[in-house]
Design a protein around this motif. Structure first.
Motif, PDB file in Angstrom:
ATOM      1  N   ASN A  91       0.825  -1.219   0.000  1.00 43.93           N
ATOM      2  CA  ASN A  91       0.000   0.000   0.000  1.00 43.93           C
ATOM      3  C   ASN A  91       0.850   1.256   0.000  1.00 43.93           C
ATOM      4  O   ASN A  91       0.562   2.212  -0.716  1.00 43.93           O
ATOM      5  CB  ASN A  91      -0.924   0.017   1.212  1.00 43.93           C
ATOM      6  CG  ASN A  91      -2.210  -0.726   0.908  1.00 43.93           C
ATOM      7  OD1 ASN A  91      -2.556  -0.939  -0.255  1.00 43.93           O
ATOM      8  ND2 ASN A  91      -2.909  -1.132   1.949  1.00 43.93           N
ATOM      9  N   TYR A 443      -7.163 -12.550   1.119  1.00 46.97           N
ATOM     10  CA  TYR A 443      -7.401 -11.803   2.352  1.00 46.97           C
ATOM     11  C   TYR A 443      -6.066 -11.551   3.028  1.00 46.97           C
ATOM     12  O   TYR A 443      -5.099 -12.283   2.812  1.00 46.97           O
ATOM     13  CB  TYR A 443      -8.327 -12.578   3.300  1.00 46.97           C
ATOM     14  CG  TYR A 443      -7.859 -13.990   3.569  1.00 46.97           C
ATOM     15  CD1 TYR A 443      -8.289 -15.040   2.756  1.00 46.97           C
ATOM     16  CD2 TYR A 443      -6.979 -14.272   4.614  1.00 46.97           C
ATOM     17  CE1 TYR A 443      -7.851 -16.336   2.978  1.00 46.97           C
ATOM     18  CE2 TYR A 443      -6.541 -15.571   4.838  1.00 46.97           C
ATOM     19  CZ  TYR A 443      -6.974 -16.597   4.021  1.00 46.97           C
ATOM     20  OH  TYR A 443      -6.530 -17.877   4.236  1.00 46.97           O
ATOM     21  N   ARG A 446      -4.122  -7.325   8.905  1.00 43.77           N
ATOM     22  CA  ARG A 446      -3.203  -6.233   9.207  1.00 43.77           C
ATOM     23  C   ARG A 446      -3.057  -6.133  10.710  1.00 43.77           C
ATOM     24  O   ARG A 446      -3.981  -5.714  11.400  1.00 43.77           O
ATOM     25  CB  ARG A 446      -3.810  -4.915   8.716  1.00 43.77           C
ATOM     26  CG  ARG A 446      -3.228  -4.369   7.451  1.00 43.77           C
ATOM     27  CD  ARG A 446      -4.073  -3.175   7.025  1.00 43.77           C
ATOM     28  NE  ARG A 446      -3.720  -1.991   7.799  1.00 43.77           N
ATOM     29  CZ  ARG A 446      -2.811  -1.108   7.402  1.00 43.77           C
ATOM     30  NH1 ARG A 446      -2.181  -1.273   6.270  1.00 43.77           N
ATOM     31  NH2 ARG A 446      -2.540  -0.060   8.140  1.00 43.77           N
ATOM     32  N   ASP A 499      -6.925  -5.726  11.625  1.00 47.32           N
ATOM     33  CA  ASP A 499      -7.929  -5.343  10.629  1.00 47.32           C
ATOM     34  C   ASP A 499      -7.924  -6.406   9.549  1.00 47.32           C
ATOM     35  O   ASP A 499      -6.865  -6.810   9.083  1.00 47.32           O
ATOM     36  CB  ASP A 499      -7.583  -3.994   9.995  1.00 47.32           C
ATOM     37  CG  ASP A 499      -7.779  -2.853  10.971  1.00 47.32           C
ATOM     38  OD1 ASP A 499      -8.811  -2.866  11.666  1.00 47.32           O
ATOM     39  OD2 ASP A 499      -6.902  -1.977  11.059  1.00 47.32           O
ATOM     40  N   GLN A 501      -8.695  -7.467   5.837  1.00 51.18           N
ATOM     41  CA  GLN A 501      -8.987  -6.963   4.501  1.00 51.18           C
ATOM     42  C   GLN A 501      -9.278  -8.130   3.583  1.00 51.18           C
ATOM     43  O   GLN A 501      -8.543  -9.121   3.589  1.00 51.18           O
ATOM     44  CB  GLN A 501      -7.790  -6.170   3.975  1.00 51.18           C
ATOM     45  CG  GLN A 501      -7.746  -4.788   4.602  1.00 51.18           C
ATOM     46  CD  GLN A 501      -6.385  -4.164   4.477  1.00 51.18           C
ATOM     47  OE1 GLN A 501      -5.388  -4.721   4.935  1.00 51.18           O
ATOM     48  NE2 GLN A 501      -6.337  -2.995   3.876  1.00 51.18           N
ATOM     49  N   TRP A 503     -10.793  -9.329  -0.486  1.00 49.85           N
ATOM     50  CA  TRP A 503     -10.961  -8.868  -1.857  1.00 49.85           C
ATOM     51  C   TRP A 503     -12.140  -9.603  -2.486  1.00 49.85           C
ATOM     52  O   TRP A 503     -12.275 -10.826  -2.318  1.00 49.85           O
ATOM     53  CB  TRP A 503      -9.678  -9.131  -2.661  1.00 49.85           C
ATOM     54  CG  TRP A 503      -8.643  -8.085  -2.445  1.00 49.85           C
ATOM     55  CD1 TRP A 503      -8.377  -7.023  -3.276  1.00 49.85           C
ATOM     56  CD2 TRP A 503      -7.713  -7.958  -1.341  1.00 49.85           C
ATOM     57  NE1 TRP A 503      -7.358  -6.252  -2.751  1.00 49.85           N
ATOM     58  CE2 TRP A 503      -6.941  -6.790  -1.581  1.00 49.85           C
ATOM     59  CE3 TRP A 503      -7.480  -8.696  -0.183  1.00 49.85           C
ATOM     60  CZ2 TRP A 503      -5.938  -6.366  -0.708  1.00 49.85           C
ATOM     61  CZ3 TRP A 503      -6.499  -8.274   0.694  1.00 49.85           C
ATOM     62  CH2 TRP A 503      -5.745  -7.123   0.440  1.00 49.85           C
ATOM     63  N   GLU A 509     -11.004  -4.236  -2.927  1.00 55.10           N
ATOM     64  CA  GLU A 509     -10.671  -4.466  -1.529  1.00 55.10           C
ATOM     65  C   GLU A 509     -11.755  -3.932  -0.595  1.00 55.10           C
ATOM     66  O   GLU A 509     -12.300  -2.861  -0.813  1.00 55.10           O
ATOM     67  CB  GLU A 509      -9.351  -3.744  -1.256  1.00 55.10           C
ATOM     68  CG  GLU A 509      -8.811  -3.973   0.118  1.00 55.10           C
ATOM     69  CD  GLU A 509      -7.555  -3.148   0.372  1.00 55.10           C
ATOM     70  OE1 GLU A 509      -6.840  -2.803  -0.583  1.00 55.10           O
ATOM     71  OE2 GLU A 509      -7.310  -2.854   1.549  1.00 55.10           O
ATOM     72  N   THR A 511     -12.614  -3.582   3.760  1.00 55.03           N
ATOM     73  CA  THR A 511     -12.216  -3.851   5.136  1.00 55.03           C
ATOM     74  C   THR A 511     -13.401  -4.509   5.806  1.00 55.03           C
ATOM     75  O   THR A 511     -14.494  -3.955   5.862  1.00 55.03           O
ATOM     76  CB  THR A 511     -11.827  -2.560   5.862  1.00 55.03           C
ATOM     77  OG1 THR A 511     -10.751  -1.985   5.133  1.00 55.03           O
ATOM     78  CG2 THR A 511     -11.358  -2.857   7.268  1.00 55.03           C
TER      79      THR A 511
END
Ligand code: ZN
Ligand code: ZN
Length: 671
Positions: A91, A443, A446, A499, A501, A503, A509, A511
């Motif tokens: 990112n 996935y 984070r 977190d 994430q 797709w 994407e 959250t």
């Protein structure tokens, strides 16, 4: 900001540096993400380090994380450091790429609109923008094509993004001569020692950076729109021109992106939600308040059934709590006054203020506190599909994704420190189980960690507990092969946070939810259990919501499946289509049989041609159609058609029921 980075480098140097005697003079230690340490000459750049690993890697490096700070890959490193090279797949790499593209766009705008003044040009979710003051001139959609061409031409110049530290005096002088009052306004808030200029080609900008090494990385460009934006977001200020764009390191990626956008438009959850009778909103009810239609309610009930089955098997206990509570509860939890802005204003009765709940945790804590608890009662896992209300600004509301009333797949696990590892692991496995059921292949977790320097301010002052729980969480993620990334200094106040994430099938994407460890709320609520040696101890709390909220998750599923829900989730599972009215009674009898077997079935009893009935059923994305006519009626059969797959041959109703029941019970992922 040399002063700042030194602070971070210092403890590192103490802990990890090779003793001075072993290190050659003029060399520094670079610790790579795999833990290996390499020596480089002082003043080496991240790009040099990438080259020393492989030329191929060097071609992909956009920026670098140096001791947790994102830097230009071409910036010299003068002290020992931990280094992570950032590419398009990170990112921070992508954001650096897009932000650098904003500079390139500004250079192109300046070439075509001399005298333009610039405000700010940040990266955004999908690309970047730059706000600018064009004076009396206006930019049209046609100008965008000209700008794109100019940007391509400038990118090919292979201009380096050159960083220069500059004094405030010199910086003010530069922008005064240029007559750019916006940059001068920015400079007003900066001090000597923290001001840098970046120059590429003919364009110089006041910017903190970082940027990509040079413009030739930018291979494909699409300017996506023009909008008006008030300076500093204040409608009393001048309206500036905002130009949006997105760029890629190759044409192929731009083409894929354009295809994805077109597909996303077709799969827009607001469009599908209306067409399929999933949800609606009404001005008289209020913005952000979703009305779930009958078809959407079926999806909700199936999701809750899945959650209840899964949680029951995992030893959770269900509870139900009210939607409101007295002010005092949220003062104890700390939501008031800090989160007051995101809560609905209170209502007053009997001299008390009551708030709509923004979270379920405080209510669950009170259930924990309602009875004396001993170590034998732990872990205690309290689950509820809880209804919460959050005040989101009306401008922020968006379909099912940003709403004001949400239904959360919530639970709180109260456990001892010794139980934490197993509990966290079980929660993680629940997430993975759900990903398999919904066919979510991509996935990332984070993992947000604390920062030692900010203990007691940004983070609860429990140094050992932080390190211990972070290590346990990391261990679970590693042992279960769960893809994860670590982020420094982004934990919640009360513990490490994960977190999630995910797709969608078309690569967008989302959250999903946050999974949090909490060692503060237990204390705030004075929660206690008695230990084996009869002492009072505060439990650790895990907050988790693997299916997020119904609102966001169903919004995601609509896009992910393009509205074609798998059999177990489909609001209507089977549609029986009589070829003509003559076969209506037989169609009804087939449908009744299916319903008795708990299969959601309907008959299309309209006086329409069979072709139209099939087309309409396809449009409603019903997974299975049963066509019945003379032959089927006489032989007690049904002709089966699958959504998107056409004719599947004939079979008896009993055979079909047994097939479907298995498919539903196993919650099969559609192929
Ligand atoms: Zn910049
Ligand atoms: Zn919670």
């Amino acid at each position: 900001m040399p002063g700042k980075s030194l602070l971070i480098i210092w403890p590192n140097w103490v802990n990890f540096a090779t003793p001075k005697s072993e290190r050659k003079p003029g060399m520094i230690d670079i610790t790579l993400p795999d833990g290996s340490v390499r020596q480089y000459e002082k003043g080496t750049t991240s790009l040099d380090i990438a080259k020393s690993i492989s030329e191929g890697l060097a071609r992909k490096v956009l920026a670098a994380s140096v001791n947790g700070q994102v830097w230009d890959a071409s910036r010299p490193i003068n002290d020992n450091a931990t280094l992570q090279l950032l590419t398009w797949n990170d990112n921070d790499g992508k954001n650096t790429f897009w932000h650098s593209s904003a500079h390139l766009m500004a250079e192109a705008v300046e070439a075509l609109f001399p005298g333009v003044k610039f405000w700010v040009g940040p990266p955004v979710e999908n690309g970047f923008y730059y706000d600018m003051d064009l004076g009396d001139r206006k930019m049209s959609e046609e100008d965008l094509a000209t700008l794109e061409k100019k940007m391509i031409e400038l990118a090919k110049n292979n201009s380096a993004y050159q960083r220069k530290e500059i004094t405030k005096n010199d910086a003010v002088k530069y922008f005064t001569e240029k007559g750019d009052q916006y940059k001068l306004d920015l400079l007003g808030g900066l001090n000597d020692g923290e001001i840098t200029f970046y120059t590429q080609g003919n364009f110089t900008d006041l910017c903190r950076g970082p940027h990509i090494p040079n413009t030739s990385f930018i291979k494909a460009i699409k300017l996506t729109g023009i909008a008006g934006a008030y300076w500093k977001g204040d409608e009393k200020n001048k309206m500036l021109t905002r130009v949006y764009g997105v760029t890629f390191p190759s044409q192929k990626e731009l083409d894929e992106y354009v295809t994805m956008l077109e597909e996303a438009k077709k799969r827009d959850h607001r469009k599908l939600g209306k067409e399929l009778g999933i949800f609606t909103m009404d001005d008289d009810v209020g913005p952000g308040l979703v009305l779930w239609m009958p078809n959407g309610t079926i999806v909700i009930e199936e999701l809750e059934r899945l959650a209840k089955e899964t949680e029951l098997a995992a030893g959770y206990k269900r509870v139900v709590t009210p939607h409101i509570a007295k002010e005092a509860l949220y003062i104890t939890s700390g939501h008031l006054p800090y989160y007051q802005d995101s809560m609905y204003p209170p209502m007053e009765l009997e001299g008390q203020k009551y708030y709509l709940k923004a979270m379920n945790c405080p209510h669950h804590h009170k259930i924990f506190a309602a009875e004396p608890r001993s170590y034998k009662d732990l872990p205690l896992r309290l689950a509820e599909y809880g209804t919460c209300y959050r005040y989101e600004q009306s401008g922020e509301l968006f379909g099912l994704m940003r709403v004001r009333c949400l239904h959360m797949n919530d639970a709180h696990i109260y456990c001892t420190k010794d139980q934490f590892y197993d509990e966290f692991r079980a929660v993680n496995e629940m997430y993975l189980k759900y990903f398999r059921i919904f066919g979510i292949d991509k996935y990332v977790m984070r993992l947000s960690l604390h920062s030692k320097e900010k203990l007691g301010q940004k983070y609860v002052d429990e140094p050992e507990l932080w390190i211990e729980t972070e290590e346990l969480v990391r261990d679970v993620l590693k042992k279960t092969n769960t893809p994860y990334v670590e982020v420094q200094d982004e934990a919640a106040f009360y513990g490490p946070k994960i977190d999630v994430q995910i797709w969608s099938a078309i690569g967008r994407e989302f959250t999903l939810a946050t999974n949090q460890v909490d060692f503060a709320q237990g204390r705030r609520f004075k929660l206690e259990y008695t230990t084996q040696d009869n002492k009072g101890e505060t439990p650790l709390i895990i907050h988790r919501a693997p299916l997020g909220t119904h609102e966001r998750f169903i919004g995601f599923l609509l896009e992910h499946y393009a509205g074609k829900f798998p059999m177990w989730l489909a609001p209507v599972q089977v549609k029986v289509l009589p070829i003509s009215d003559k076969f209506l009674p037989y169609a009804e009898s087939v449908s009744e049989k299916l319903k008795k077997a708990d299969i959601r079935s309907e008959v299309d009893d309209r006086n329409e041609k069979i072709g139209k009935k099939i087309r309409d059923t396809e449009l409603m994305k019903v997974p299975l159609m049963l066509v019945v006519g003379e032959k089927e009626m006489n032989e007690n059969l049904v002709a089966v058609r699958r959504q998107g797959k056409g004719d599947q041959g004939t079979r008896s109703v009993d055979e079909l029921i047994s097939e479907l029941s298995t498919e539903i019970k196993e919650r099969k992922v559609p192929e």
